[in-house]
Design a protein around this motif. Structure first.
Motif, short mmCIF file in Angstrom:
data_model
loop_
_atom_site.label_atom_id
_atom_site.label_comp_id
_atom_site.label_asym_id
_atom_site.label_seq_id
_atom_site.Cartn_x
_atom_site.Cartn_y
_atom_site.Cartn_z
N ILE A 166 48.67 27.71 35.91
CA ILE A 166 47.73 27.84 36.77
C ILE A 166 46.40 27.65 36.16
O ILE A 166 45.49 26.22 36.63
N ALA A 167 46.19 27.98 35.16
CA ALA A 167 45.18 27.62 34.21
C ALA A 167 44.87 25.93 34.24
O ALA A 167 43.98 25.34 34.17
N TYR A 168 46.63 25.70 33.63
CA TYR A 168 46.42 24.35 32.96
C TYR A 168 46.58 23.37 33.89
O TYR A 168 45.45 22.01 34.25
N TRP A 169 46.90 23.42 35.16
CA TRP A 169 46.11 22.36 36.35
C TRP A 169 44.86 22.54 37.06
O TRP A 169 44.29 21.60 37.48
N THR A 170 44.35 23.80 37.35
CA THR A 170 42.86 23.95 37.36
C THR A 170 42.26 23.28 36.29
O THR A 170 40.99 22.55 36.73
N GLY B 196 40.06 16.20 35.74
CA GLY B 196 40.40 15.11 36.11
C GLY B 196 39.23 13.98 37.28
O GLY B 196 38.16 14.55 36.99
N ALA B 197 39.62 12.91 37.44
CA ALA B 197 38.96 11.28 38.12
C ALA B 197 38.29 12.91 39.06
O ALA B 197 38.68 13.32 40.36
N GLY B 198 36.54 12.43 39.79
CA GLY B 198 36.37 13.02 40.79
C GLY B 198 36.31 15.02 39.99
O GLY B 198 35.52 15.08 40.99
N GLY B 199 36.69 15.52 39.45
CA GLY B 199 36.33 16.47 39.41
C GLY B 199 35.30 16.93 38.88
O GLY B 199 34.14 15.92 38.43
N PRO B 200 34.77 18.09 38.78
CA PRO B 200 33.54 18.95 38.87
C PRO B 200 33.29 19.44 37.41
O PRO B 200 31.61 18.75 37.14
N LEU B 201 33.42 18.94 36.32
CA LEU B 201 33.57 19.20 34.77
C LEU B 201 33.69 17.52 34.04
O LEU B 201 33.80 17.79 33.26
N SER C 78 55.39 18.80 45.24
CA SER C 78 55.39 18.01 43.80
C SER C 78 55.66 16.73 44.41
O SER C 78 54.40 16.22 44.24
N ALA C 79 56.46 16.84 46.07
CA ALA C 79 56.51 15.32 46.45
C ALA C 79 55.31 15.56 47.30
O ALA C 79 55.04 13.76 47.51
N LEU C 80 54.46 16.43 47.71
CA LEU C 80 53.77 16.31 48.25
C LEU C 80 52.41 15.25 47.71
O LEU C 80 51.30 14.50 47.75
N ALA C 81 52.25 16.63 46.54
CA ALA C 81 51.14 16.09 45.62
C ALA C 81 51.11 14.66 45.13
O ALA C 81 49.99 13.28 45.09
N LEU C 82 52.20 13.60 44.51
CA LEU C 82 52.53 12.33 44.79
C LEU C 82 51.82 11.36 45.34
O LEU C 82 51.35 10.33 45.23
N SER D 82 43.82 11.15 47.53
CA SER D 82 42.51 12.32 46.53
C SER D 82 43.33 12.37 45.63
O SER D 82 44.37 13.84 45.27
N ALA D 83 43.23 12.02 44.24
CA ALA D 83 43.53 12.33 43.24
C ALA D 83 43.83 13.98 42.53
O ALA D 83 44.53 14.78 42.25
N SER D 84 42.06 14.42 43.27
CA SER D 84 41.95 15.22 42.07
C SER D 84 42.65 16.62 42.96
O SER D 84 43.09 17.97 42.47
N ALA D 85 42.51 16.61 44.88
CA ALA D 85 43.92 17.30 45.92
C ALA D 85 44.54 17.60 45.01
O ALA D 85 45.39 18.45 44.85
#
Lengths: 414, 402
Positions: free
Chosen positions: A187-191, A197-202, B353-357, B363-366
């Protein structure tokens, strides 16, 4: 399989005083022998792999020599503070790698002492890293001392709270801490990936497509005391880590909290019978454990890295939580043992990366993988108590016959 | 005879009259409410999702009043969530919906789920016999590398599959020796296995292939062409990989073996009460060795799917499992140590995972944040918010024969 437990025999107890004293002696001796044998064995096995794949025993020996020199350990033979000397520079880099490993090792060791397995060092480290980066970037212009103090304490507290989730879950609903900390890791890794990541707050403000965080402001950087400031010198974080070793020892051995934590670790039922709240100590131990790992993250952010990028820091940094497990196990979960274990692994990872990176002996990219193999073997063998005690016992058996013959010879002479 | 007579007297079986049934029905209906608004059904009015969602919530409340509170509230939450998602979906444009929720989403879900199913079922066997297997990740990685190696040197994906299974079994055997005979801590041993696998695959990848990611023209795991055309069914399941079909068969087989055969009973006995199993003459060590080795083989099959399957195309990358072994572990726990449960969880995680793809386009970040969903769900599951997961009693405890 022989009985691993101590088997008191009359002749021995006559030699070594009381039973308790002998047990303590054996445990202490075994405590040193076990890690040393494990490390030697792991090196031997990896040496065999090199010798077999490179078709040369000499290559294997040269590889180990180059790792040793690459880690700067030959500095001991001609100590100098001049960084123009390659061994001094290498040593400073080895110590830079050692700093977070000391802390993640302490994190794992502290939870172990309470009978828990904190496999979530990576996640807690990341939380510390991210919080330190966030405050280090956003509060630019603050008094440097205050700024650093704020970043470190906020990152440490956040990681402590994050690890505390696993502690609370174990204390209240009995969720196994291994499972919850693994989940918290990812969870920490993906958060973190989302945050930078692109467009992320940090994410870095001047290049919206680059998945990397902003640099922490110069005021929040930890000063380097060895090396050129700003060029990956050795920062004062090392002293913080060394102080943490002392805190770890004092907390466990000289406070009521440490006593309770150890009591729960030895035997939760007995501790509960003695009036110690097991649940409270599960939470406390996990939170303190997380604090150590989070501190490692803040020091890495304010000292060495200064900004964060998923792909870049993955290999040397994100693994620190897992290497911390090896460090703690090798150090038998003691303060001083963890310190020594961290130095070993720091030297191993920097030494193989740098020492072989410029070498012509084997493909330099093989070196990092060799480090993983050695780490894996150490972790695998250090966990096998039966094997180690078997080796220890058979060593004693081997030693006994000459003693007996010597005594008989003495008797014959007199 | 008696049971048949009883059944004739009372046509609704006891299982269906259990409040749990209405609770589960509520949860399914809640999911259905959201499903109504997306293709292929794609109701463009909010009426249907709301109606179905309300029915789901009512079933949930009914379940709560009959004693199954957690399940009931779960159904209520599913119903409300279903209404919310349904309204959201009807508001967004048909075009976006159409390109996100189409037949390929089904195919991709199954494709993402396949390696997870294999590794999760493997982990289930190991844990049912009483050995925790954190090393699934490493065993998958070994399968991924040595599978490509075998297919490359042997000239056929069959050889690759066999080599992967063999190497997975070998690593599992080493782990089993440490966990069972040497009584090493199983979490420590598993962590060691993971490190070792990263090192060994990385080392030999460079030593044998010099870091060149593509083994050219290597024989790949074939797809099974069932249907062709552009209809929904053909696009969804017409061209699935052979291992995807094998994973369906594996789930059924695993269920039968674990719950309907004497050997399954023995496995479960070793995981629940090894002393009792030993007393009645079951060889606990042999069963545990067998199960751990089996888990290594299955995890390695999951691994070879990553490198030799449709996503990998014969490419191995350093540490390419990237946590999938841990997701498989999560799927097994989420599925409550049961084959069907683990399969369902793997499908759910594969779907996310598939939905994220698919979401990556909008929205890449979402999409990135979406990747954390399996872990959050598992954390909630172990916390016991929606139905408690229960591990085998002797899971993770070494057994000493007396």
């Amino acid at each position: 399989m022989s009985d691993p437990g101590p088997s008191p025999s009359p002749e021995q107890s006559a030699e070594a005083g009381t039973l308790a004293a002998r047990l303590a002696l054996k445990q202490r001796a075994g405590g040193i022998v076990v890690p040393v044998v494990t490390v030697l064995f792991a090196f031997l096995m990896s040496g065999i792999i090199i010798a077999a794949t490179q078709h040369s025993v000499r290559t294997a020996l040269v590889v180990f020599k180059e790792i040793f020199q690459g880690a700067g350990l030959n500095w001991v033979f001609h100590p100098t503070t001049s960084l123009l000397d390659i061994s001094a520079y290498n040593l400073s880099q080895t110590l830079l790698q050692t700093t977070p490993l000391i802390l993640t090792g302490l994190a794992v060791a502290f939870a172990f002492r309470c009978g828990m397995f904190n496999i979530g060092g990576n996640g807690q480290y990341l939380v510390g890293l991210i919080v330190a980066n966030w405050l280090g970037v956003d509060l630019a212009g603050l008094n440097p001392f205050l700024h650093i103090l704020l970043c470190i304490s906020a990152g440490t507290l956040a990681a402590s709270a994050y690890a505390g989730i696993a502690g609370i879950l174990k204390a209240t609903v009995g969720a196994h801490e291994v499972i919850s900390t693994i989940m918290l890791n990812w969870i920490a890794y993906w958060t973190a990936s989302w945050l930078i990541g692109a467009g992320g707050p940090l994410q870095v403000s001047n290049n919206p497509t680059n998945p990397v965080s902003n640099q922490v402001s110069s005021g929040a950087r930890l000063p380097d005391f060895w090396g050129v400031q700003g060029f990956q010198g050795l920062h004062v974080g090392l002293f913080v880590a060394l102080a943490a070793v002392v805190v770890f020892w004092a907390l466990l051995n000289r406070t009521t909290l440490g006593y309770e934590v150890r009591a729960v670790g030895f035997n939760p039922d007995a501790a509960a019978y003695g009036g110690i709240s097991v649940k409270k100590n599960y939470f406390r131990a996990m939170a303190i454990s997380g604090a150590f790992a989070g501190l490692a993250g803040t020091l890495d952010m304010l000292g060495g890295a200064q900004n964060y990028q998923i792909g870049q820091l993955d290999i040397p940094f994100i693994q620190v939580g897992f290497i911390g497990i090896a460090v703690a196990l090798l150090g038998r979960n003691t303060a001083i043992g963890t310190l020594l274990g961290a130095v070993l692994f720091g030297a191993l990872s920097y030494g193989s990366f740098h020492g072989l990176g410029s070498s012509a002996v084997i493909d330099p990219t093989l070196a990092n993988n060799l480090t993983y193999i050695i780490q894996g073997l150490i972790v695998l063998f250090i966990g096998a108590d039966v094997l180690i005690l078997y080796v220890w016992n058979s060593r004693k058996k081997l030693r006994r016959p000459p003693g007996k013959t010597a005594r008989r010879a003495e008797a014959a002479a007199s | 005879m008696n049971t048949w007579a009883a059944r004739l007297d009372n046509p609704i079986s006891a299982r269906l009259r259990d409040p749990a049934a209405s609770g589960f029905l509520g949860i399914v209906l809640g999911a259905f409410a959201a499903f109504l608004a997306i293709p292929p059904i794609e109701a463009r009015t909010v009426t249907w999702p709301i109606l179905v969602g309300i029915v789901a919530a009512m079933l949930g409340i009914w379940t709560v009043t009959r004693g199954r509170r957690r399940l009931g509230w779960g159904a209520v939450a599913a119903g409300i969530l279903g209404i919310g998602l349904g309204i959201l979906a009807t508001r967004s444009s048909t075009e976006n919906l159409g390109s996100t929720f189409d037949a390929t989403l089904v195919a991709q879900t199954l494709s993402f789920a396949t390696p997870l199913v294999f590794a999760a079922i493997g982990g289930m066997f190991s844990e049912r016999s009483g050995v925790v297997n954190i090393g699934l990740e490493g065993m998958m990685l070994m399968g991924a590398f040595w599978g490509v190696y075998g297919a490359d040197k042997g000239g056929s994906w069959v050889v690759g599959l066999l080599v992967a299974m063999g190497v997975g079994a070998l690593l599992a055997l080493v782990y089993a020796f440490f966990a069972i005979h040497l009584r090493a801590d199983q979490i420590v041993g598993g962590t060691g296995v993971n490190f070792l696998a990263v090192g060994i695959t990385g080392y030999f990848f460079i030593d044998l292939y010099h870091n060149n990611p593509i083994a050219n023209g290597v024989s790949l795991l074939p797809n099974v062409h069932l249907l062709s055309g552009s209809n929904f069914l053909a696009q969804a399941i017409g061209d699935l990989n052979i291992l995807t079909w094998a994973s369906f068969a594996l789930v059924i087989l695993a269920y039968i073996v674990v719950f309907k055969t004497p050997i399954g009973l023995r496995i479960r006995a070793c995981g629940e009460h090894p002393r009792a199993a030993d007393t009645v003459g079951i060889n606990v060590y042999a069963i545990r060795y067998g199960c751990v080795v089996l888990s290594g083989m299955l995890a390695a099959i999951g691994g070879i799917y990553l490198s030799e399957g449709p996503q990998g195309n014969g490419t191995f990358l350093f540490n390419m499992t990237n946590g999938r072994g841990f997701i498989a572990l999560a799927a097994m726990i989420f599925g409550n140590w049961r084959p069907a449960g683990a399969f369902g969880a793997a499908i759910l995680f594969g779907f996310s995972s598939a939905l994220a793809l698919k979401l990556q386009v909008y929205s890449a970040s979402a999409a990135t944040l979406f990747q954390a969903l399996p872990y959050v769900l598992t954390l909630i599951a172990v916390a016991g918010v929606i139905g408690r997961t229960v591990a085998p009693v002797a899971d993770g405890k070494p057994y000493v024969r007396q």
